[in-house]
Motif scaffolding. Structure first.
Motif, PDB file in Angstrom:
ATOM      1  N   UNK A 169       0.834  -1.205   0.000  1.00 15.60           N
ATOM      2  CA  UNK A 169       0.000   0.000   0.000  1.00 15.60           C
ATOM      3  C   UNK A 169       0.869   1.256   0.000  1.00 15.60           C
ATOM      4  N   UNK A 170       1.956   1.221   0.795  1.00 17.05           N
ATOM      5  CA  UNK A 170       2.850   2.367   0.826  1.00 17.05           C
ATOM      6  C   UNK A 170       3.500   2.608  -0.531  1.00 17.05           C
ATOM      7  N   UNK A 171       3.798   1.513  -1.242  1.00 20.92           N
ATOM      8  CA  UNK A 171       4.393   1.640  -2.571  1.00 20.92           C
ATOM      9  C   UNK A 171       3.420   2.297  -3.535  1.00 20.92           C
ATOM     10  N   UNK A 172       2.140   1.879  -3.485  1.00 11.93           N
ATOM     11  CA  UNK A 172       1.132   2.478  -4.357  1.00 11.93           C
ATOM     12  C   UNK A 172       0.946   3.958  -4.045  1.00 11.93           C
ATOM     13  N   UNK A 173       0.913   4.274  -2.770  1.00  8.58           N
ATOM     14  CA  UNK A 173       0.752   5.679  -2.374  1.00  8.58           C
ATOM     15  C   UNK A 173       1.940   6.510  -2.834  1.00  8.58           C
ATOM     16  N   UNK A 174       3.119   5.938  -2.744  1.00  8.86           N
ATOM     17  CA  UNK A 174       4.325   6.647  -3.179  1.00  8.86           C
ATOM     18  C   UNK A 174       4.306   6.882  -4.692  1.00  8.86           C
ATOM     19  N   UNK A 175       3.871   5.870  -5.432  1.00 12.76           N
ATOM     20  CA  UNK A 175       3.787   6.011  -6.884  1.00 12.76           C
ATOM     21  C   UNK A 175       2.732   7.037  -7.278  1.00 12.76           C
ATOM     22  N   UNK A 176       1.593   6.999  -6.584  1.00 12.73           N
ATOM     23  CA  UNK A 176       0.530   7.960  -6.873  1.00 12.73           C
ATOM     24  C   UNK A 176       0.981   9.385  -6.555  1.00 12.73           C
ATOM     25  N   UNK A 177       1.712   9.538  -5.459  1.00 10.66           N
ATOM     26  CA  UNK A 177       2.210  10.853  -5.075  1.00 10.66           C
ATOM     27  C   UNK A 177       3.219  11.360  -6.094  1.00 10.66           C
ATOM     28  N   UNK A 178       4.073  10.476  -6.577  1.00 10.20           N
ATOM     29  CA  UNK A 178       5.068  10.873  -7.569  1.00 10.20           C
ATOM     30  C   UNK A 178       4.406  11.260  -8.891  1.00 10.20           C
ATOM     31  N   UNK A 179       3.326  10.559  -9.247  1.00 13.92           N
ATOM     32  CA  UNK A 179       2.654  10.807 -10.527  1.00 13.92           C
ATOM     33  C   UNK A 179       1.728  12.019 -10.467  1.00 13.92           C
ATOM     34  N   UNK A 180       0.920  12.119  -9.412  1.00 16.14           N
ATOM     35  CA  UNK A 180      -0.126  13.152  -9.371  1.00 16.14           C
ATOM     36  C   UNK A 180       0.036  14.161  -8.241  1.00 16.14           C
ATOM     37  N   UNK A 223       2.066  16.784  -7.563  1.00 21.74           N
ATOM     38  CA  UNK A 223       2.164  18.193  -7.917  1.00 21.74           C
ATOM     39  C   UNK A 223       0.855  18.713  -8.483  1.00 21.74           C
ATOM     40  N   UNK A 224       0.211  17.917  -9.316  1.00 23.63           N
ATOM     41  CA  UNK A 224      -1.067  18.302  -9.904  1.00 23.63           C
ATOM     42  C   UNK A 224      -2.147  18.414  -8.833  1.00 23.63           C
ATOM     43  N   UNK A 225      -2.158  17.452  -7.923  1.00 22.49           N
ATOM     44  CA  UNK A 225      -3.160  17.453  -6.852  1.00 22.49           C
ATOM     45  C   UNK A 225      -3.008  18.671  -5.954  1.00 22.49           C
ATOM     46  N   UNK A 226      -1.786  18.984  -5.570  1.00 21.41           N
ATOM     47  CA  UNK A 226      -1.545  20.131  -4.685  1.00 21.41           C
ATOM     48  C   UNK A 226      -1.968  21.426  -5.365  1.00 21.41           C
ATOM     49  N   UNK A 227      -1.642  21.566  -6.648  1.00 18.29           N
ATOM     50  CA  UNK A 227      -1.996  22.784  -7.383  1.00 18.29           C
ATOM     51  C   UNK A 227      -3.507  22.980  -7.431  1.00 18.29           C
ATOM     52  N   UNK A 247      -3.541  15.546 -21.984  1.00 18.58           N
ATOM     53  CA  UNK A 247      -2.148  15.196 -22.239  1.00 18.58           C
ATOM     54  C   UNK A 247      -1.224  16.360 -21.910  1.00 18.58           C
ATOM     55  N   UNK A 248      -1.589  17.559 -22.329  1.00 16.64           N
ATOM     56  CA  UNK A 248      -0.725  18.719 -22.096  1.00 16.64           C
ATOM     57  C   UNK A 248      -0.530  18.960 -20.599  1.00 16.64           C
ATOM     58  N   UNK A 249      -1.617  18.957 -19.830  1.00 15.89           N
ATOM     59  CA  UNK A 249      -1.520  19.201 -18.389  1.00 15.89           C
ATOM     60  C   UNK A 249      -0.748  18.082 -17.702  1.00 15.89           C
ATOM     61  N   UNK A 250      -1.011  16.838 -18.099  1.00 16.75           N
ATOM     62  CA  UNK A 250      -0.312  15.706 -17.480  1.00 16.75           C
ATOM     63  C   UNK A 250       1.194  15.832 -17.682  1.00 16.75           C
ATOM     64  N   UNK A 251       1.620  16.115 -18.887  1.00 21.88           N
ATOM     65  CA  UNK A 251       3.050  16.251 -19.142  1.00 21.88           C
ATOM     66  C   UNK A 251       3.617  17.482 -18.463  1.00 21.88           C
ATOM     67  N   UNK A 252       2.873  18.553 -18.459  1.00 25.54           N
ATOM     68  CA  UNK A 252       3.349  19.792 -17.846  1.00 25.54           C
ATOM     69  C   UNK A 252       3.583  19.606 -16.353  1.00 25.54           C
ATOM     70  N   UNK A 253       2.731  18.828 -15.713  1.00 27.33           N
ATOM     71  CA  UNK A 253       2.832  18.610 -14.270  1.00 27.33           C
ATOM     72  C   UNK A 253       3.446  17.250 -13.935  1.00 27.33           C
ATOM     73  N   UNK A 254       4.254  16.743 -14.851  1.00 27.43           N
ATOM     74  CA  UNK A 254       5.084  15.562 -14.654  1.00 27.43           C
ATOM     75  C   UNK A 254       4.308  14.276 -14.384  1.00 27.43           C
ATOM     76  N   UNK A 255       3.037  14.246 -14.762  1.00 27.35           N
ATOM     77  CA  UNK A 255       2.279  12.994 -14.686  1.00 27.35           C
ATOM     78  C   UNK A 255       2.450  12.271 -16.021  1.00 27.35           C
ATOM     79  N   UNK A 256       3.701  11.880 -16.295  1.00 27.82           N
ATOM     80  CA  UNK A 256       4.048  11.383 -17.620  1.00 27.82           C
ATOM     81  C   UNK A 256       3.333  10.080 -17.971  1.00 27.82           C
ATOM     82  N   UNK A 257       3.214   9.189 -16.993  1.00 27.77           N
ATOM     83  CA  UNK A 257       2.536   7.927 -17.264  1.00 27.77           C
ATOM     84  C   UNK A 257       1.076   8.164 -17.621  1.00 27.77           C
TER      85      UNK A 257
END
Length: 239
Positions: free
Chosen positions: A1-12, A14-18, A162-172
């Motif tokens: 679960x911690x791994x999933x949360x870490x991956x989700x935090x890395x992916x989304x 910055x976008x979530x905080x904004x 796609x533009x927002x995802x790449x801009x906010x480093x949610x590349x996957x």
């Protein structure tokens, strides 16, 4: 679960905080253009479902590849907010509220509109080119598609996502949307699916321009302090 949360935090993360900070501070005022777009789409849906309003909506916002180019260009901006007749309107409203809302918060309203219209226009122009080709051509479409009513926000939604995802480093996430559109065309190579690919092509160009602008020395030199990362590290870009 911690791994999933870490991956989700890395992916989304910055976008979530904004988005969270913007909504916490301004609530619905953070995305006024998006709310206006949702209301406009709902109104156009109501009007086109009335006997007296269907032809009116077709005249101001319906695009077909068989029509003169000048007329298609004139109608394209409003066509973005005319729900497709063969799809449930709630889908269009939900797409607008979520994707346009996030894009308006992250990019600013005018950048959101530029990307939305550029991707929609790319689909409109592609349809005309594709119909002039043979259906046997991978880029071609059957002549009957020239009569298909081409409206709705889907191309703009794909481009903005796609533009927002790449801009906010949610590349996957961004590449996941790209992959989904490619799979859609592979299994159902209709007008809408191929227009989504055209929208992605437009986004690649716009995103490339954005990267070049942020790497330009003069752009970095004139960036005001406290406005986010320097260079091409992105994001903040809110207006």
């Amino acid at each position: 679960m911690n791994t999933l949360a870490r991956l989700a935090r890395a992916e989304w993360g910055l976008l979530y905080v904004t988005v969270r900070e913007a909504l916490a501070g301004q609530r619905w005022r953070a995305m006024p253009v998006t709310l206006g777009a949702v209301c406009l789409t709902a109104i156009l849906q109501f009007v086109q479902n009335q006997p007296w309003g269907f032809q009116f909506v077709q005249d101001i916002g319906s695009v077909r590849a068989e029509e003169p180019l000048w007329l298609a260009l004139l109608r394209t901006p409003l066509s973005l907010f005319v729900p497709a007749l063969d799809l449930p309107v709630w889908g269009a409203l939900l797409q607008l509220l979520i994707v346009f809302g996030i894009a308006e918060i992250c990019l600013g309203w005018w950048r959101m509109l530029v990307i939305a219209y550029a991707t929609t226009l790319a689909g409109t122009l592609y349809a005309r080119m594709a119909i002039s080709l043979s259906p046997d051509n991978p880029l071609g479409l059957p002549v009957t598609d020239a009569q298909v009513v081409d409206t709705g926000p889907s191309a703009a939604v794909v481009g903005l996502a796609v533009f927002v995802a790449w801009r906010y480093r949610a590349y996957w996430t961004g590449w996941g949307v790209v992959a989904a559109m490619v799979i859609e065309v592979a299994f159902k190579g209709n007008l809408a699916g191929k227009e989504h690919i055209a929208a992605l092509a437009a986004v690649f160009v716009l995103y490339g321009i954005s990267i070049l602008r942020h790497r330009h020395p003069r752009h970095r030199r004139h960036r005001r302090p406290g406005r986010g990362r320097t260079g091409s590290g992105f994001p903040p870009i809110q207006s």
